[in-house]
Scaffold this motif. Structure first.
Motif, PDB file in Angstrom:
ATOM      1  N   GLU A   1       1.039  -1.203   0.084  1.00 42.62           N
ATOM      2  CA  GLU A   1       0.035  -0.058   0.039  1.00 42.62           C
ATOM      3  C   GLU A   1       1.094   1.217  -0.238  1.00 42.62           C
ATOM      4  O   GLU A   1       0.236   2.515  -0.328  1.00 42.62           O
ATOM      5  CB  GLU A   1      -1.326  -0.708   1.173  1.00 42.62           C
ATOM      6  CG  GLU A   1      -1.762  -1.088   0.717  1.00 42.62           C
ATOM      7  CD  GLU A   1      -2.450  -1.095   2.732  1.00 42.62           C
ATOM      8  OE1 GLU A   1      -3.950  -0.889   2.730  1.00 42.62           O
ATOM      9  OE2 GLU A   1      -2.151  -1.680   3.497  1.00 42.62           O
ATOM     10  N   ILE A   2       2.072   1.258   0.341  1.00 42.62           N
ATOM     11  CA  ILE A   2       2.714   2.493   0.428  1.00 42.62           C
ATOM     12  C   ILE A   2       3.484   2.951  -0.906  1.00 42.62           C
ATOM     13  O   ILE A   2       3.151   3.493  -1.444  1.00 42.62           O
ATOM     14  CB  ILE A   2       4.547   1.984   1.198  1.00 42.62           C
ATOM     15  CG1 ILE A   2       3.969   2.178   3.164  1.00 42.62           C
ATOM     16  CG2 ILE A   2       4.991   3.275   1.437  1.00 42.62           C
ATOM     17  CD1 ILE A   2       5.598   1.804   3.646  1.00 42.62           C
ATOM     18  N   LEU A   3       4.025   1.656  -1.575  1.00 38.79           N
ATOM     19  CA  LEU A   3       4.512   1.837  -3.153  1.00 38.79           C
ATOM     20  C   LEU A   3       2.919   2.174  -3.924  1.00 38.79           C
ATOM     21  O   LEU A   3       2.832   3.332  -4.559  1.00 38.79           O
ATOM     22  CB  LEU A   3       4.372   0.171  -3.544  1.00 38.79           C
ATOM     23  CG  LEU A   3       5.045   0.520  -5.011  1.00 38.79           C
ATOM     24  CD1 LEU A   3       5.731  -0.154  -5.064  1.00 38.79           C
ATOM     25  CD2 LEU A   3       3.760  -0.165  -5.612  1.00 38.79           C
ATOM     26  N   ALA A   4       2.243   1.818  -3.496  1.00 39.20           N
ATOM     27  CA  ALA A   4       0.734   2.139  -4.717  1.00 39.20           C
ATOM     28  C   ALA A   4       0.147   3.282  -4.274  1.00 39.20           C
ATOM     29  O   ALA A   4       0.127   4.097  -4.996  1.00 39.20           O
ATOM     30  CB  ALA A   4      -0.773   0.944  -4.133  1.00 39.20           C
ATOM     31  N   VAL A   5      -0.129   4.065  -2.787  1.00 41.11           N
ATOM     32  CA  VAL A   5      -0.063   5.082  -2.536  1.00 41.11           C
ATOM     33  C   VAL A   5       0.555   6.465  -2.766  1.00 41.11           C
ATOM     34  O   VAL A   5      -0.005   7.590  -3.690  1.00 41.11           O
ATOM     35  CB  VAL A   5      -0.842   4.836  -1.355  1.00 41.11           C
ATOM     36  CG1 VAL A   5       0.510   5.421  -0.168  1.00 41.11           C
ATOM     37  CG2 VAL A   5      -1.842   6.473  -1.022  1.00 41.11           C
TER      38      VAL A   5
END
Length: 484
Positions: free
Chosen positions: A318-322
């Motif tokens: 989620e860190i990467l995606a957001v």
């Protein structure tokens, strides 16, 4: 009771506090030893001290320890009481990600982060006090058996996991290669729980896979990241470089079913994409202080990028995606899991550790996704058969019956290219014909009824079709969106 024995719990609790002090002063120390789930460089902080705990409060703990040791019906080991006290303190936090890891559990944790381990290959968490599958690992026994994100584990080998903490439940699920474990699963949307038998195996942590797709004559790279482990960032960088040398004109990063892992890994990956004029991540401490982190990258990539997520994408995924979303890239799929906290494994000096939540992580814009997840910019669900449940029957399913299990079979048959006529759970004449055709094609007795053998083969073929990537609407849409 002697003075020495009556002060054992006091001394151990003080050692616990001092252990946190040492870890809090230098968070990276544990990370260098491979004990950190997620870590990030921090400046020196004020450490907690033992005088924060009043003598009266510690005296109460000491009194309880002495009372149990002197009067309980059966003899109790000091270690059992001390570890129980630690687990009790952590349970009051009501944080599923903070837990005590004894020596054996810590060894298993290190194996999972560093190389390989034996088990079923699934990341689990506590959600509403239920042992819940976050995501099965790619090519693991759990994935091959059909475990899915948000499946709840009710029992292991017939023993309920109710009341167990996460580490205790995981210890029951894991085991030696070649051994079987039977999980009782409650799946969202299924009316009944079902048993799933899984043969444990060695779970290698190869975490990055690459391929090239041809989209409208354009070479398009696909990087699938299944976990953020010790070597993931290096694997990702090397494979991205290989794809770029092949002349890709666009890139899809696939983090579906990726439960997260090391924060340092996703940091290094984001430094390849997020330019220096915006943070790739912010960290918030207990006092609400936010610290942004930046790359040294001059500019973003000169080709389009999209990211694919699903409900099994959690934490580092989620860190990467957001971050990519806030840079303006498309996020394709379904809403992610929603884990926005950072844990650190703090060594206790005897081989055990406490994994404690130290920080929140925030998006580049300062937003938290904790317990909310990331909404995709392009929402895409997979075909209905991706969400079917294992078929468990005692008596054959036959013409003119109505049952949820029949609906499940009909959706699977439809996914395999047979035409059951309807998918509402009524066993119609068209469904009889579809079952006949399936049985004939697979050299089974042609009865038009779904017995245990027929059901098992239908299910096995659906699982194979899903694992082979056929009809992957989410990936297809991510590739399509790149050049629009």
């Amino acid at each position: 009771m002697s003075l020495k024995k009556s002060h054992i719990i006091l001394l151990l609790l003080l050692a616990l506090v001092l252990g946190f002090a040492g870890a809090y002063m230098g968070v990276q120390l544990a990370d260098q030893g491979g004990n950190s789930e997620e870590s990030i460089e921090q400046g020196e902080e004020t450490s907690p001290s033992s005088d924060q705990i009043s003598g009266t409060e510690l005296g109460k703990v000491e009194q309880a320890f002495s009372l149990i040791k002197d009067n309980y019906l059966e003899e109790v080991e000091d270690k059992q009481l001390v570890e129980g006290a630690i687990q009790g303190m952590l349970s009051t936090l009501e944080d599923p990600y903070s837990s005590y890891m004894d020596v054996d559990t810590m060894a298993q944790f290190n194996e999972q982060i560093e190389s390989s381990f034996e088990g079923i290959g699934a990341e689990v968490s506590m959600v509403n006090n239920m042992v819940t599958i976050v995501a099965p690992i790619k090519d693991s026994p759990a994935e091959k058996a059909g475990l899915r994100p948000n499946d709840q584990v009710l029992s292991v080998d017939g023993e309920s996991v109710e009341g167990l903490d996460l580490n205790e439940a995981v210890a029951k699920i894991r085991g030696e290669k070649g051994s079987e474990v039977v999980l009782e699963i409650q799946r969202p949307g299924a009316s009944e729980a079902f048993d799933m038998t899984i043969v444990r195996d060695t779970i290698p942590l190869e975490t990055v896979y690459n391929s090239i797709e041809e989209i409208d004559g354009k070479k398009t790279g696909v990087l699938e990241v299944t976990n953020f482990s010790e070597h993931t960032a290096q694997e990702f960088s090397e494979q991205l470089k290989t794809l770029e040398e092949e002349g890709i004109e666009g890139l899809v990063i696939d983090v579906r079913g990726n439960p997260g892992g090391l924060l340092t890994a996703v940091e290094e990956m984001l430094k390849e994409f997020v330019p220096e004029d915006m943070p790739y991540l912010q960290i918030e401490d207990r006092d609400g202080k936010k610290t942004p982190y930046f790359s040294e990258l001059d500019e973003k990539k000169d080709y389009p990028i999209s990211v694919v997520i699903d409900e099994g994408s959690a934490s580092a995924s989620e860190i990467l995606a957001v971050a990519m979303k806030e840079m303006g890239y498309d996020i394709v799929g379904q809403k992610s899991f929603g884990k926005g906290t950072v844990q650190q494994a703090v060594p206790m000096g005897d081989g055990s550790s406490i994994k404690l939540t130290f920080y929140k992580w925030l998006s580049p814009d300062g937003e938290s996704v904790h317990e909310k997840g990331i909404e995709p910019t392009v929402e895409v669900k997979q075909a209905d058969y991706f969400y079917t449940n294992p078929i468990q029957i005692e008596d054959p399913l036959a013409y003119d019956q109505t049952d949820d299990k029949i609906e499940n079979v009909q959706i699977m048959l439809d996914g395999l290219g047979y035409e059951p006529g309807r998918t509402d759970g009524y066993f119609s004449e068209e469904t009889v014909s579809a079952v006949n055709n399936f049985q004939e094609d697979n050299e089974l007795d042609v009865t038009g009824k779904v017995d245990e053998e027929t059901a098992g083969l239908i299910e096995a073929q659906i699982v194979d079709k899903i694992r082979n990537g056929e009809d992957d609407k989410q990936l297809e849409k991510a590739l399509e969106e790149l050049y629009e």
